[in-house]
Design a protein around this motif. Structure first.
Motif, PDB file in Angstrom:
ATOM      1  N   ASN A   1      32.318 -15.347  12.938  1.00 40.32           N
ATOM      2  CA  ASN A   1      32.504 -16.365  11.905  1.00 40.32           C
ATOM      3  C   ASN A   1      32.885 -17.696  12.549  1.00 40.32           C
ATOM      4  O   ASN A   1      34.073 -18.019  12.686  1.00 40.32           O
ATOM      5  CB  ASN A   1      33.589 -15.930  10.905  1.00 40.32           C
ATOM      6  CG  ASN A   1      33.743 -16.916   9.766  1.00 40.32           C
ATOM      7  OD1 ASN A   1      32.910 -17.804   9.572  1.00 40.32           O
ATOM      8  ND2 ASN A   1      34.824 -16.777   9.009  1.00 40.32           N
ATOM      9  N   PRO A   2      31.871 -18.478  12.983  1.00 38.92           N
ATOM     10  CA  PRO A   2      32.173 -19.763  13.631  1.00 38.92           C
ATOM     11  C   PRO A   2      32.912 -20.750  12.739  1.00 38.92           C
ATOM     12  O   PRO A   2      33.522 -21.702  13.241  1.00 38.92           O
ATOM     13  CB  PRO A   2      30.784 -20.302  14.006  1.00 38.92           C
ATOM     14  CG  PRO A   2      29.893 -19.103  14.037  1.00 38.92           C
ATOM     15  CD  PRO A   2      30.433 -18.182  12.992  1.00 38.92           C
TER      16      PRO A   2
ATOM     17  N   ALA B   1      40.736 -13.124  12.977  1.00 42.06           N
ATOM     18  CA  ALA B   1      39.662 -13.115  11.972  1.00 42.06           C
ATOM     19  C   ALA B   1      40.198 -13.132  10.546  1.00 42.06           C
ATOM     20  O   ALA B   1      39.629 -13.804   9.677  1.00 42.06           O
ATOM     21  CB  ALA B   1      38.762 -11.901  12.184  1.00 42.06           C
ATOM     22  N   TYR B   2      41.277 -12.408  10.290  1.00 45.73           N
ATOM     23  CA  TYR B   2      41.737 -12.235   8.913  1.00 45.73           C
ATOM     24  C   TYR B   2      43.202 -12.618   8.690  1.00 45.73           C
ATOM     25  O   TYR B   2      43.694 -12.529   7.558  1.00 45.73           O
ATOM     26  CB  TYR B   2      41.536 -10.780   8.465  1.00 45.73           C
ATOM     27  CG  TYR B   2      40.121 -10.298   8.634  1.00 45.73           C
ATOM     28  CD1 TYR B   2      39.094 -10.748   7.800  1.00 45.73           C
ATOM     29  CD2 TYR B   2      39.787  -9.399   9.641  1.00 45.73           C
ATOM     30  CE1 TYR B   2      37.794 -10.315   7.952  1.00 45.73           C
ATOM     31  CE2 TYR B   2      38.482  -8.959   9.805  1.00 45.73           C
ATOM     32  CZ  TYR B   2      37.496  -9.424   8.965  1.00 45.73           C
ATOM     33  OH  TYR B   2      36.202  -8.994   9.128  1.00 45.73           O
ATOM     34  N   GLY B   3      43.901 -12.977   9.759  1.00 48.88           N
ATOM     35  CA  GLY B   3      45.311 -13.306   9.608  1.00 48.88           C
ATOM     36  C   GLY B   3      46.186 -12.107   9.341  1.00 48.88           C
ATOM     37  O   GLY B   3      47.290 -12.246   8.806  1.00 48.88           O
ATOM     38  N   VAL B   4      45.711 -10.922   9.720  1.00 50.29           N
ATOM     39  CA  VAL B   4      46.446  -9.677   9.476  1.00 50.29           C
ATOM     40  C   VAL B   4      47.144  -9.264  10.771  1.00 50.29           C
ATOM     41  O   VAL B   4      46.539  -9.275  11.846  1.00 50.29           O
ATOM     42  CB  VAL B   4      45.485  -8.557   9.024  1.00 50.29           C
ATOM     43  CG1 VAL B   4      46.234  -7.237   8.871  1.00 50.29           C
ATOM     44  CG2 VAL B   4      44.810  -8.947   7.721  1.00 50.29           C
ATOM     45  N   ASP B   5      48.404  -8.905  10.665  1.00 50.54           N
ATOM     46  CA  ASP B   5      49.166  -8.426  11.817  1.00 50.54           C
ATOM     47  C   ASP B   5      49.281  -6.916  11.742  1.00 50.54           C
ATOM     48  O   ASP B   5      49.941  -6.376  10.849  1.00 50.54           O
ATOM     49  CB  ASP B   5      50.555  -9.060  11.856  1.00 50.54           C
ATOM     50  CG  ASP B   5      50.490 -10.557  12.117  1.00 50.54           C
ATOM     51  OD1 ASP B   5      49.585 -10.980  12.864  1.00 50.54           O
ATOM     52  OD2 ASP B   5      51.329 -11.301  11.558  1.00 50.54           O
TER      53      ASP B   5
ATOM     54  N   VAL C   1      24.647 -16.893  18.687  1.00 55.70           N
ATOM     55  CA  VAL C   1      25.395 -18.121  18.395  1.00 55.70           C
ATOM     56  C   VAL C   1      25.433 -19.072  19.592  1.00 55.70           C
ATOM     57  O   VAL C   1      26.099 -20.104  19.543  1.00 55.70           O
ATOM     58  CB  VAL C   1      26.837 -17.796  17.940  1.00 55.70           C
ATOM     59  CG1 VAL C   1      26.830 -16.977  16.670  1.00 55.70           C
ATOM     60  CG2 VAL C   1      27.603 -17.080  19.040  1.00 55.70           C
ATOM     61  N   GLY C   2      24.723 -18.714  20.671  1.00 55.45           N
ATOM     62  CA  GLY C   2      24.625 -19.605  21.816  1.00 55.45           C
ATOM     63  C   GLY C   2      25.814 -19.595  22.748  1.00 55.45           C
ATOM     64  O   GLY C   2      26.017 -20.551  23.512  1.00 55.45           O
TER      65      GLY C   2
END
Length: 467
Positions: A445-446, A267-271, A367-368
């Motif tokens: 967050n599609p 989601a955020y690119g955080v490790d 979101v289906g």
């Protein structure tokens, strides 16, 4: 007369003034009462929310206390049964040297299979997926043949069931074969960023812990088998229930921890450091983990059986069709309140398990993604991996016992299968949590550019062509 007219005029004036006040109050009423009602409703909803939160925290604490208390009680029970069994083995014609070595070897084999399968899945998820779907029916059939050769009443029953199950699994593999390409893409995405070294260490420690704990419980089961009374049978069932719950807790602890780390990455690119996530899980989320370890297996069985009954019922028999629909509706309601996807929000947002399941399921439907995850093969892959692991352990322990002491073969084979199945399910926790985190990150967050468009393509394909 004059005075009476004045009194009448005063009365009319008083009535007019009173009517004026009433009219003014009526005009003010719509502006005052709704505000009060809104305030009361907000206050009432906040009280209800606070009450629900307090109740949820209380339930989590109760389950956490129950789990650790049951571990202590089972440990005491196992020690007592082991000592009693060793002291009374000769008087009850129990042969520990013919009972313990095959089952302990099968338990060790479960750990080895779990390590090996984890490495194989990490290196080649596509081949691991197809291997699990085709190898599991073959091994299950071999287990059925072994039970038939044992020849006991229970062995014959289990053998027939195993062979029928192998046939069903083979047909299921043929049925879902068109979904293999998408499942392979999702698994490859999840394995593309493999767990860090600390994650691998935690997984290996979990498998070692599960193996040692299983060996400890095996000693208690052997002690109860040495005496063999009705009470001892109940003790064995209690130990097996403890094995199931404990391994589920280990697996779900890993899922909550790894899902949090992977969700932040997607989601955020955080490790995030896995050790911090694991510490937070132990500190804040063990109540939800213990609850989910009880609810998710039960609801999964209900949901899976509902789908199977719906397929069998079809639309030919009206009564059977209506019963299947009713059962499917109950299963769908249960899934809303308890599902494995909620474990992601348990780890990320520290929600209670039921609330996290409800919120997650609502997002998935919005979101289906409900029909997509309903056809997702990750759960089937993990289940068949567990079946294959359990079957290998059964063949190892059961064949050895069949050769040295045939009367022990049935029970040893059953225990070996359960231990192998649960150990392999622990090993698959990292992959299942990565896939869950991937789906939930897409749900929230599609448009996330960090995510592969595989889910979007699958949605478009499903809308055009269906399954």
């Amino acid at each position: 007369m004059k005075r009476s007219k004045e009194m009448n005029n005063d009365a009319v004036t008083a009535i007019n003034v009173q009517n004026f006040h009433i009219q003014v109050q009526e005009e003010k009423l719509p502006y005052i009462i709704p505000n009060q009602l809104i305030f009361l409703q907000v206050e009432e909803s906040s009280i209800q929310l606070e009450t629900a939160m307090v109740a949820g925290i209380l339930v989590q604490r109760i389950f956490r206390v129950l789990f650790f208390s049951h571990i202590v009680l089972i440990a005491i029970l196992v020690i007592c049964l082991t000592i009693r069994g060793l002291l009374s083995a000769h008087s009850h014609h129990f042969h520990p040297k013919k009972w313990y070595p095959p089952l302990l070897t099968a338990t060790g084999c479960a750990g080895i299979v779990a390590f090996t399968w984890q490495w194989f899945t990490l290196c080649n998820p596509s081949r691991a997926l197809r291997t699990a779907f085709w190898l599991s029916p073959l091994l299950t059939c071999a287990v059925g043949v072994l039970f038939l050769l044992i020849g006991s009443a229970a062995g014959l029953t289990i053998g027939v069931i195993a062979i029928v199950l192998a046939l069903i699994l083979s047909l299921y593999t043929c049925w879902v074969n068109p979904r293999f390409d998408y499942a392979t893409k999702v698994l490859s995405i999840a394995a593309a960023s493999p767990p860090a070294k600390t994650t691998t260490v935690v997984l290996n420690l979990s498998i070692i812990t599960g193996t040692v704990y299983s060996c400890f419980l095996v000693s208690g089961i052997g002690g109860a088998t040495a005496v063999g009374t009705v009470t001892d049978t109940l003790f064995i069932l209690a130990i097996l229930a403890s094995l199931a719950w404990s391994t589920q807790v280990i697996r779900n602890t890993l899922q909550v921890t790894i899902a949090r780390v992977k969700y932040l990455h997607y989601a955020y690119g955080v490790d995030m450091d896995l050790r911090i996530a694991l510490r937070d899980t132990f500190k804040y989320s063990m109540g939800s983990v213990c609850i989910s370890s009880v609810l998710v297996p039960i609801i999964t069985v209900v949901h899976g059986s509902a789908r199977a009954i719906s397929l069998i019922a079809g639309g030919t028999d009206e009564f059977l069709f209506s019963c299947a629909n009713c059962y499917a509706a109950v299963a769908a309601t249960l899934v809303n309140y308890g599902n494995r996807w909620g474990l992601v929000q348990v780890g990320v947002y520290n929600k209670g398990f039921v609330q996290a399941s409800m919120d997650t399921w609502e997002m998935l439907k919005k979101v289906g993604l409900e029909p997509i995850i309903d056809r997702d093969l990750t759960v089937s892959f993990c289940f068949l991996s567990g079946m294959a692991g359990g079957a290998i352990c059964t063949l190892v322990g059961g064949a050895w016992t069949f050769a040295v002491h045939k009367s022990y073969a049935t029970e040893v084979s059953i225990y070996a299968f359960l231990i192998g199945y649960f150990m392999c399910r622990i090993e698959m926790a990292w992959l299942q949590s990565c896939v869950s985190a991937y789906y939930i990150a897409y749900t929230e967050n599609p448009q996330n550019s960090r995510l592969d468009p595989a889910i979007l393509f699958r949605l478009e394909e499903f809308q055009r062509y269906g399954d």
